[in-house]
Motif scaffolding. Structure first.
Motif, PDB file in Angstrom:
ATOM      1  N   TYR A  21      -5.921   2.649  12.169  1.00  0.00           N
ATOM      2  CA  TYR A  21      -5.040   3.644  11.535  1.00  0.00           C
ATOM      3  C   TYR A  21      -5.428   4.974  12.157  1.00  0.00           C
ATOM      4  N   SER A  37       0.415  -1.889   2.085  1.00  0.00           N
ATOM      5  CA  SER A  37       0.193  -0.823   3.073  1.00  0.00           C
ATOM      6  C   SER A  37      -0.711   0.257   2.485  1.00  0.00           C
ATOM      7  N   ALA A  38      -0.532   0.557   1.189  1.00  0.00           N
ATOM      8  CA  ALA A  38      -1.397   1.543   0.529  1.00  0.00           C
ATOM      9  C   ALA A  38      -2.842   1.036   0.507  1.00  0.00           C
ATOM     10  N   LYS A  41     -11.606   4.699   3.313  1.00  0.00           N
ATOM     11  CA  LYS A  41     -12.852   4.601   2.543  1.00  0.00           C
ATOM     12  C   LYS A  41     -13.992   4.008   3.367  1.00  0.00           C
ATOM     13  N   ILE A  45      -4.400   1.311   4.026  1.00  0.00           N
ATOM     14  CA  ILE A  45      -4.728   2.694   4.358  1.00  0.00           C
ATOM     15  C   ILE A  45      -5.949   3.157   3.564  1.00  0.00           C
ATOM     16  N   TYR A  46      -6.011   2.790   2.307  1.00  0.00           N
ATOM     17  CA  TYR A  46      -7.155   3.136   1.460  1.00  0.00           C
ATOM     18  C   TYR A  46      -8.446   2.558   2.035  1.00  0.00           C
ATOM     19  N   PHE A  81     -10.495   1.968 -10.360  1.00  0.00           N
ATOM     20  CA  PHE A  81      -9.293   2.337  -9.613  1.00  0.00           C
ATOM     21  C   PHE A  81      -8.563   1.079  -9.178  1.00  0.00           C
ATOM     22  N   VAL A  82      -7.307   0.946  -9.660  1.00  0.00           N
ATOM     23  CA  VAL A  82      -6.501  -0.228  -9.322  1.00  0.00           C
ATOM     24  C   VAL A  82      -5.361   0.222  -8.416  1.00  0.00           C
ATOM     25  N   LEU A  83      -5.141  -0.495  -7.344  1.00  0.00           N
ATOM     26  CA  LEU A  83      -4.109  -0.100  -6.375  1.00  0.00           C
ATOM     27  C   LEU A  83      -3.278  -1.310  -5.974  1.00  0.00           C
ATOM     28  N   THR A  84      -1.962  -1.120  -5.934  1.00  0.00           N
ATOM     29  CA  THR A  84      -1.064  -2.174  -5.456  1.00  0.00           C
ATOM     30  C   THR A  84      -0.405  -1.702  -4.163  1.00  0.00           C
ATOM     31  N   GLU A  85       0.444  -2.564  -3.600  1.00  0.00           N
ATOM     32  CA  GLU A  85       1.145  -2.299  -2.340  1.00  0.00           C
ATOM     33  C   GLU A  85       0.215  -2.427  -1.130  1.00  0.00           C
ATOM     34  N   ASP A 129     -11.233  -1.064  -7.316  1.00  0.00           N
ATOM     35  CA  ASP A 129     -12.450  -0.435  -6.821  1.00  0.00           C
ATOM     36  C   ASP A 129     -13.035   0.361  -7.972  1.00  0.00           C
TER      37      ASP A 129
END
Lengths: 244, 212
Positions: A85, A68-69, A77, A72-73, A62-66, A59
């Motif tokens: 959730y 479930s994370a 957002k 939730i993100y 911003f890089v995000l793995t996992e 994004d």
């Protein structure tokens, strides 16, 4: 620069993320990372995720793995409907309780049939019958525990509405189902739950998300799958070695 | 009725919850569930957690299992300082990312390392084949490197300049290998760079070190 999702719909957590984003009308650019073609071990993908795994979210910077994370993100957002959730303290706790239990009891177990029936043979490796049988037993025991723990009150895993927990669970269960395991036979509660989740998501979305995994065995039979190159094969062997 | 926590401090996730509750001044009644005595298998405990595992929590009629779920419940209910689980979307996502990653990786490695290096040979008198021990320690090495290279990097704490739930969960896992009786401090066989050891020192100084 919009949201990007790096996914391979062969992967259970990738499907959960894909379905979630689509169902909630979250605009994203899909970047398919074809695991069989080894695109997850490319230099380019390594820059994005040094762990060489999908799903990945990007994004802006911003890089995000996992998974479930990521779920939730995206929930927070894009301010999706509360039921996914829930903000309620106890309802949210139940979602996290499921996600924790899922990691120990579902994840790693229901993915094995793809390895035993398709990916192992693809690289010329037969997984011993005793391991196949052990996995089958483990899956059925997990399903029993799933029903005992999460099919009490409510029509979905953690209450009366669909949450991210239901997505994560369904996509894991779809893996062996796609490989011919009839997990739902003789399990009316589980069958009814699956029907409710799929009805909520809609047939089109389910078809889009499940198309790749549902056709994988047929593709393998027709020799239509790419043979992974050596670096990918050695990583696959490591995964196969971890099958109990 | 005061919050009840069912814990055995032998267990890594139990320690994280204990420390978190104590550090944040959350009033609770401690119920020790002695794993070595099999107390988790009792009918009484099954009433609290039918899955028969610790940690478990009871808040009046609401019972909850799974350590991350309990930590987040306490975080929200008791409105602890923001740094534990930041409101900021991206900072929070980093904590979620770590908590998800560690469950099947560092957690598993630390547990196996303790069992293969100490529990089996010292307490159960069973030697573990050297290839098994080597594989376990190699896996631990890999996971510690990910902890350093992906999560810690050059930051003071795992997700930023302040301690969070991620550090608490990580440190209670890593201490599982370093706090075993036959080892003092961070042993030489535990892989890790200077940065990892310094993070250990910083995290330990922020929260009370309790011996179980």
């Amino acid at each position: 620069m919009g949201l990007k999702l790096y996914l391979d719909l062969l992967s259970q957590p990738c499907r959960a993320v894909y379905i979630f984003a689509k169902k909630n009308g979250i605009p994203f650019q899909l970047h398919t990372v074809d695991l069989l073609k080894g695109q997850h071990v490319s230099e380019q993908f390594l820059q994005l995720n040094c762990q060489r795994k999908v799903p990945v979210l990007k994004d802006g910077n911003f890089v995000l793995t996992e998974s479930s994370a990521i779920l939730i993100y995206l929930s927070s957002k894009y301010q999706v409907a509360d039921h996914w959730y829930p903000a309620d303290l106890q309802a949210r706790a139940r979602v996290h309780e499921y996600l924790g239990w899922h990691t120990d009891n579902i994840r790693g177990i229901f993915g094995v049939p793809l390895w035993t029936k398709v990916l192992g043979p693809l690289i010329g490796t037969q997984i011993p019958e005793e391991k196949v049988e052990r996995n089958r037993k483990n899956m059925f025991e997990s399903l029993q525990r799933l029903e005992e723990k999460f099919f009490g009150d409510g029509t979905f895993l953690t209450g009366y509405q669909v949450t991210v927990a239901d997505l994560m669970c369904l996509e894991e269960l779809m893996q062996p189902v796609a490989l011919g395991y009839n997990l739902f036979e003789g399990r009316p509660q589980l069958t009814a739950w699956r029907a409710r989740v799929e009805a909520f998501l809609g047939a089109n979305l389910c078809q889009q998300a499940h198309g790749r995994i549902l056709s994988i065995q047929e593709q393998a039979a027709k020799n239509a799958l790419p043979v992974p190159y050596p670096e990918v094969q050695s990583r696959m062997m490591l995964r196969i070695a971890r099958i109990p | 009725m005061v919050l009840e926590l069912y814990l055995d401090l032998l267990s890594q996730p139990c320690r994280a919850i204990y420390i978190f509750a104590k550090k944040n001044g959350i009033p609770f009644q401690m119920h020790t569930v002695d794993l070595r005595k099999g107390e988790h298998l009792s009918d009484a405990f099954a009433q609290v957690n039918p899955v028969k595992k610790v940690p478990a929590m009871k808040d009046n009629d609401f019972t909850l299992s799974e350590s991350v779920a309990i930590l987040l419940y306490l975080t929200h209910k008791y409105k602890v300082p923001d740094h534990w689980y930041p409101q900021d979307l991206q900072a929070r996502a980093r904590v979620d990312e770590y908590l998800a990653w560690q469950h099947t990786t560092l957690r598993r490695s630390c547990l196996r390392a303790l069992w293969h290096k100490v529990m089996f040979p010292v307490f159960l008198g069973e030697q573990v084949p050297s290839e098994t021990l080597a594989a376990t320690l190699a896996e631990l090495d890999v996971n510690l490197r990910v902890l350093e290279d992906k999560f810690l990097q050059d930051k003071a704490f795992l997700v930023g300049p302040h301690i969070s739930l991620a550090d608490l969960v990580a440190i209670t896992e890593v201490m599982h290998v370093v706090a075993a009786p036959s080892l003092k401090g961070i042993p030489s066989w535990l892989p890790g760079t200077i940065e990892l050891r310094q993070w250990w020192e910083r995290s330990s100084s922020v929260r009370p070190m309790r011996s179980s």
